[in-house]
Design an enzyme around this catalytic site. Structure first.
Site, mmCIF file in Angstrom:
data_model
loop_
_atom_site.group_PDB
_atom_site.id
_atom_site.type_symbol
_atom_site.label_atom_id
_atom_site.label_comp_id
_atom_site.label_asym_id
_atom_site.label_seq_id
_atom_site.Cartn_x
_atom_site.Cartn_y
_atom_site.Cartn_z
ATOM 1 N N TYR A 64 84.615 -32.954 69.101
ATOM 2 C CA TYR A 64 84.441 -33.429 68.013
ATOM 3 C C TYR A 64 85.600 -33.978 67.874
ATOM 4 O O TYR A 64 87.169 -34.137 68.846
ATOM 5 C CB TYR A 64 85.170 -32.173 66.553
ATOM 6 C CG TYR A 64 83.869 -32.213 65.976
ATOM 7 C CD1 TYR A 64 83.555 -34.189 64.878
ATOM 8 C CD2 TYR A 64 83.367 -31.445 65.814
ATOM 9 C CE1 TYR A 64 82.125 -33.999 64.130
ATOM 10 C CE2 TYR A 64 82.158 -31.420 64.465
ATOM 11 C CZ TYR A 64 81.910 -32.914 63.610
ATOM 12 O OH TYR A 64 80.940 -33.054 62.859
ATOM 13 N N GLU A 66 87.789 -36.618 65.090
ATOM 14 C CA GLU A 66 87.689 -37.507 64.188
ATOM 15 C C GLU A 66 89.351 -37.983 64.375
ATOM 16 O O GLU A 66 90.517 -37.279 64.498
ATOM 17 C CB GLU A 66 87.653 -36.754 62.428
ATOM 18 C CG GLU A 66 86.296 -36.398 62.695
ATOM 19 C CD GLU A 66 85.744 -35.502 61.052
ATOM 20 O OE1 GLU A 66 86.259 -35.924 60.825
ATOM 21 O OE2 GLU A 66 84.518 -35.413 61.189
ATOM 22 N N ASP A 241 78.544 -60.972 61.975
ATOM 23 C CA ASP A 241 77.694 -59.940 62.355
ATOM 24 C C ASP A 241 77.204 -60.529 63.392
ATOM 25 O O ASP A 241 76.191 -61.430 63.828
ATOM 26 C CB ASP A 241 76.866 -59.123 61.320
ATOM 27 C CG ASP A 241 75.828 -58.306 62.128
ATOM 28 O OD1 ASP A 241 76.262 -58.198 63.087
ATOM 29 O OD2 ASP A 241 75.810 -57.497 61.147
ATOM 30 N N THR A 270 76.729 -55.330 67.186
ATOM 31 C CA THR A 270 75.720 -53.930 67.913
ATOM 32 C C THR A 270 76.304 -54.070 68.967
ATOM 33 O O THR A 270 77.028 -54.795 69.754
ATOM 34 C CB THR A 270 74.483 -53.652 68.365
ATOM 35 O OG1 THR A 270 73.797 -54.775 67.660
ATOM 36 C CG2 THR A 270 74.387 -53.482 66.356
ATOM 37 N N LYS A 273 72.123 -54.355 72.235
ATOM 38 C CA LYS A 273 71.093 -55.920 71.866
ATOM 39 C C LYS A 273 71.893 -56.909 73.512
ATOM 40 O O LYS A 273 71.710 -56.139 74.844
ATOM 41 C CB LYS A 273 71.396 -56.591 70.502
ATOM 42 C CG LYS A 273 70.851 -55.947 69.553
ATOM 43 C CD LYS A 273 70.887 -56.563 68.243
ATOM 44 C CE LYS A 273 70.106 -55.860 67.175
ATOM 45 N NZ LYS A 273 71.420 -55.045 66.249
ATOM 46 N N ARG A 279 72.842 -47.537 72.563
ATOM 47 C CA ARG A 279 72.623 -47.783 71.426
ATOM 48 C C ARG A 279 74.566 -47.296 70.295
ATOM 49 O O ARG A 279 75.191 -46.051 70.673
ATOM 50 C CB ARG A 279 71.566 -47.137 70.889
ATOM 51 C CG ARG A 279 71.313 -47.292 69.401
ATOM 52 C CD ARG A 279 70.146 -46.661 69.292
ATOM 53 N NE ARG A 279 69.046 -47.519 69.969
ATOM 54 C CZ ARG A 279 68.793 -47.868 69.311
ATOM 55 N NH1 ARG A 279 68.687 -48.873 68.302
ATOM 56 N NH2 ARG A 279 67.834 -49.365 70.798
HETATM 57 N N1 DSN Z 1 66.899 -54.188 64.135
HETATM 58 C C1 DSN Z 1 67.859 -55.158 64.524
HETATM 59 C C2 DSN Z 1 66.683 -56.368 65.030
HETATM 60 O O1 DSN Z 1 65.923 -56.099 65.642
HETATM 61 O O2 DSN Z 1 67.307 -57.536 64.742
HETATM 62 C C3 DSN Z 1 68.323 -55.540 63.569
HETATM 63 O O3 DSN Z 1 69.327 -54.169 62.571
#
Ligand code: DSN
Length: 478
Positions: A64, A66, A241, A270, A273, A279
């Site tokens: 943990y 935090e 974003d 994120t 990607k 992730r």
């Molecule tokens: N799930 C992602 C996508 O496929 O674009 C974004 O939320």
């Protein structure tokens, strides 16, 4: 490091897991086989490196932590501090950001941290002075509601869902749609491109607290300098974003006006990607928002995941290497080759092409819905996802589009020639699929007809295409 090390690591891990629950070990092995054999064109997916994957499978998961680096609510966080500080340092250096917060567990979480930081910052400056308290946390509930009424502005202006925006940008299925009054900017119906004059007009009329840039299905560059000017003209905070295209920013394919980091007050992403990490999520911001952003846990987030922060540090270190820039450029080259291959065979593409990592095919030209096309392609070993197109007559469930992206196949090493072959496979399946009917004879938006022999043949061709580019070549589980 020998390739053998990767095989040994994953084989040993599976042996240990198998001794407890063999079905989990089998599922992990089967997932590798499936990913190796299918043509993965989901624009938001990738293949993290073995080092990134291995950084997550350990005892950091047990801790943990935090709080933030050096200021934890639990004792014994010295090693978590090390990896969190490393991940943040790599992120700042990679993106040229003043501040990085690497705890968010996902993109939605990162956006929530950002929204809260903006709201809290706005409340804390003049209004808090008036209320004579130091922090939002010190406000009574009555004060808080009074301040909200006084500020009178919890409005968000973001890209509409069917133009390629994301549901966390103020849409009802996400809590951002409850937190904010939302208005959308779309795209020009003739070109499919963002019309910045219309965005400016909407901002002048709506006067948002937050102007959001960024998308999950818009196949073009966005001029963040212009969006920042629009935000400034109405006193809005400019948030971007960049979840989908963070890898293209990291790899310096998107620079100048197209790099959001120097222009936005706050940037979320994120890490899994195009950035090709584990992730998770991340927030980058200008110094004045850093204190609020760092309160993400426990304000918005559950306890940080130290094993994932360790993997973020590994992946961000990889993204700082010169070969990542080459990878990022190849993602775009491949997307453009795929677009060309589809266009030359007669497909209709939203905006007529791409200058990022994704292509949006309008499958109404094949007389299919997105759902029918997605399933027919899946039967044929091609993994994509359906997506709305601008002004989509089939709504967000059935849709009229198929979104395809190149980050994953580029990681495997496929190039322009293979993208052309991929376009041929997609076009073959879509031309050979027909819309099905319901039991009462009415047209179905989900059922479809595709000869099983043809689907099998395409799936074999897809596997053959991938054979030259093995996924995780250093990992042999046999
Ligand atoms: N799930 C992602 C996508 O496929 O674009 C974004 O939320």
């Amino acid at each position: 490091m020998s390739r053998n090390a990767e095989s040994t690591a994953f084989r040993s891990a599976l042996e240990v897991i198998r001794a407890v629950e063999p079905r989990v070990a089998d599922a992990i092995g089967a997932e590798l086989t499936d990913q190796r054999e299918s043509l993965k064109l989901i624009a938001s997916e990738n293949y993290a490196s073995p080092a990134t994957l291995l950084a997550m499978g350990n005892w950091f998961s047990d801790k943990y932590a935090e709080g933030t680096v050096g200021r934890r609510f639990y004792a014994g966080c010295q090693n978590v501090d090390t990896v969190e500080a490393l991940a943040a340092e790599h992120a700042r250096e990679l993106f040229g950001a003043a501040h990085a917060y690497v705890q968010p567990h996902s993109g939605i979480d990162a956006n929530l941290v950002a929204f809260w930081a903006v709201l809290a910052d706005r409340v804390e400056s003049p209004a808090l002075k008036k209320a004579q308290v130091r922090q939002v946390n010190d406000l009574t509930e009555a004060d808080w509601f009074a301040l909200r009424r006084e500020l009178g502005n919890q409005r968000m202006l973001g890209m509409s869902l069917d133009a390629g925006g994301h549901l966390t940008h103020g849409f009802r299925p996400n809590i951002s749609g409850k937190m904010f009054d939302q208005r959308s900017y779309g795209t020009d119906p003739a070109t499919g491109l963002i019309d910045y004059d219309r965005v400016a007009e909407a901002a002048r009329e709506f006067k948002p607290l937050i102007l959001v840039g960024g998308y999950s299905a818009y196949p073009r560059k966005v001029n963040f300098r212009i969006l920042r000017e629009i935000a400034d003209s109405v006193g809005a905070t400019f948030m971007v974003d960049m979840a989908h295209f963070a890898g293209l920013v990291a790899g310096k394919v998107f620079t100048g006006d197209f790099d959001p980091v120097p222009h936005a007050h706050i940037v979320t992403t994120t890490t899994h990607k195009s950035l090709r990490g584990p992730r998770g999520g991340m927030v980058l911001c200008q110094p004045e928002l850093a204190d609020q952003v760092d309160r993400g846990c426990p304000m918005v987030l559950g306890g940080p995941l130290p094993h994932v922060m360790a993997a973020k540090a590994v992946a961000l270190a990889e993204a700082r290497r010169p070969d990542f820039a080459d990878y990022a450029q190849r993602i775009v080259d491949n997307a453009q080759a795929l677009a060309e291959g589809l266009l030359s065979r007669g497909a209709t593409l939203v905006t007529g092409g791409t200058d990022n990592h994704l292509v949006l095919i309008d499958v109404s030209g094949y007389e299919l819905t997105g759902r029918q096309a997605e399933q027919a392609l899946l039967d044929s070993g091609i993994v994509t996802n359906r997506n709305s197109v601008p002004q989509d007559p089939n709504g967000a469930w059935y849709t009229s589009g198929i979104r395809v992206g190149t980050p994953a196949l580029t990681t495997r090493g496929l190039g322009a020639a293979e993208m052309d072959q991929t376009a041929e496979l997609i076009h073959t399946v879509l031309t050979q699929t027909t819309a099905g009917a319901n039991a009462d004879g009415t047209p179905s938006k989900a059922k479809y007809n595709l000869d099983a022999g043809l689907a099998d043949k395409v799936a074999r061709q897809a596997t053959d295409l991938l054979a030259t580019y093995p996924l995780y070549p250093g990992i042999d589980l046999t």
